[in-house]
Every structure is written in structure tokens, then in C-alpha cells.
Design an enzyme around this catalytic site. Structure first.
Site, PDB file in Angstrom:
ATOM      1  N   ALA A  61      36.189  38.052  30.409  1.00 47.74           N
ATOM      2  CA  ALA A  61      37.515  37.438  30.284  1.00 47.74           C
ATOM      3  C   ALA A  61      38.043  37.562  28.858  1.00 47.74           C
ATOM      4  O   ALA A  61      39.219  37.876  28.650  1.00 47.74           O
ATOM      5  CB  ALA A  61      37.462  35.977  30.717  1.00 47.74           C
ATOM      6  N   GLY A 110      28.411  36.036  31.065  1.00 53.22           N
ATOM      7  CA  GLY A 110      28.973  37.350  31.383  1.00 53.22           C
ATOM      8  C   GLY A 110      30.449  37.279  31.711  1.00 53.22           C
ATOM      9  O   GLY A 110      31.244  38.114  31.268  1.00 53.22           O
ATOM     10  N   CYS A 111      30.827  36.284  32.497  1.00 52.42           N
ATOM     11  CA  CYS A 111      32.226  36.146  32.905  1.00 52.42           C
ATOM     12  C   CYS A 111      33.107  35.774  31.707  1.00 52.42           C
ATOM     13  O   CYS A 111      34.249  36.209  31.618  1.00 52.42           O
ATOM     14  CB  CYS A 111      32.352  35.129  34.031  1.00 52.42           C
ATOM     15  SG  CYS A 111      31.486  35.666  35.521  1.00 52.42           S
ATOM     16  N   THR A 112      32.556  34.997  30.786  1.00 47.01           N
ATOM     17  CA  THR A 112      33.284  34.645  29.566  1.00 47.01           C
ATOM     18  C   THR A 112      33.503  35.895  28.721  1.00 47.01           C
ATOM     19  O   THR A 112      34.611  36.142  28.230  1.00 47.01           O
ATOM     20  CB  THR A 112      32.524  33.568  28.769  1.00 47.01           C
ATOM     21  OG1 THR A 112      32.439  32.388  29.574  1.00 47.01           O
ATOM     22  CG2 THR A 112      33.212  33.253  27.456  1.00 47.01           C
TER      23      THR A 112
END
EC number: 1.11.1.24
Length: 157
Positions: free
Chosen positions: A52, A47-49
Site C-alpha cells: 500500500a 506485506g500489505c502495508t
């Protein structure tokens, strides 16, 4: 644990944090510019990838409109450097290992995860104006589709 929630018009808490490359970034350095400050749980996770990379892919448009993008997590600078290199992230990733800045912005506290209440990083985004005031305080945002909805909110879609 008392949880601070920021609202439009509030002064954005000042900070100086270490970057992925070992330098430092202070909010104060961005006076006169609008800043998108976003908090994410952990570098290199799916999710964070996604989030970003969405910011990376929208960076030229955001920059052209006068925005700077800063990402903050509790990860150590070494992990942030790997994340930035792996995904060609060209905006500053900031390390807040003791969660001081997370807490100042209300981006750490009680949240729901799979129906249970847990304490952790609350995925949050703040738009800060050139005078250091909060324009938008968005808590519990989704990783996928967030940048598109943020651009719409800012009139950039």
C-alpha cells in the site's frame, strides 16, 4: 470451488463497494480512465502495508499517467479507515467482506502458503482500460517490489 481467472481482453467485473470512510465506489464511475485494482489479504499487516505504501509513494506518477488506484480487501471499513490514516493512504480502500468481488476477479481461492495449499485471498493486481476491459491480470504477486515491476510493465519506470 471453481476459480475464475481473468485474462487480457476480458470485461472487468462491475462492482460497487464501501470505502474506508463509509461512501461507495463503483468501477463504472471510472469509465474513460485506466484503473489499477489490487487485492490484498489484510490491512495493517507487514506485506500489505509495504504494498500500500509503495502505491501511495507512486500515486502522483500513476495519476499523472491517467491511472486511478483502488485497493480491495475483506476488511471492514473501520479497519480500512485506521489503515488509511496510519499510513497516509490517499487512494480509495474498498471493503469486500463477503468476498464477492474477490471471487469475480479470481483473487480468492487455492494458493500455496509455506508449501501448503490453502484457500484465501490471492494477492492480485488488475489494470483495467477506459472501456472496462482487462489489460493486465497479475496473480500471486509479491508485496515487495510489485509496484516497481508494475510500473515497468506499464512503461513508467
Amino acid at each position: 470451488m471453481t476459480e475464475t481467472k481473468l485474462a487480457p481482453g476480458d470485461a472487468a467485473p462491475e462492482f460497487t463497494l464501501t470505502t474506508a470512510d463509509g461512501g461507495t465506489v463503483s468501477l463504472d464511475a471510472y469509465r474513460g480512465k485506466r484503473v489499477i485494482l489490487y487485492f490484498y489479504p489484510a490491512a495493517m499487516t507487514p506485506g500489505c502495508t509495504k504494498q500500500a505504501c509503495d502505491f501511495r509513494d507512486s500515486l502522483s506518477r500513476l495519476t499523472a499517467e491517467g491511472f486511478a488506484v483502488l485497493g480491495v480487501s475483506k476488511d471492514k471499513p473501520e479497519k480500512l479507515a485506521k489503515f488509511a490514516e496510519r499510513d497516509a493512504l490517499t487512494f480509495p480502500l474498498l471493503s469486500d467482506p463477503d468476498l464477492t468481488v474477490h471471487q469475480a476477479y479470481g483473487a480468492y481461492g487455492t494458493k500455496k502458503l509455506y508449501g501448503k495449499e490453502v484457500v484465501g485471498v490471492i494477492r492480485s493486481t488488475f489494470v483495467i482500460d477506459g472501456d472496462g476491459k482487462i489489460e493486465h491480470a497479475l496473480y500471486n504477486v509479491k508485496a515487495t517490489g510489485h509496484v516497481a515491476s508494475l510500473k515497468k510493465k506499464l512503461g513508467l519506470s
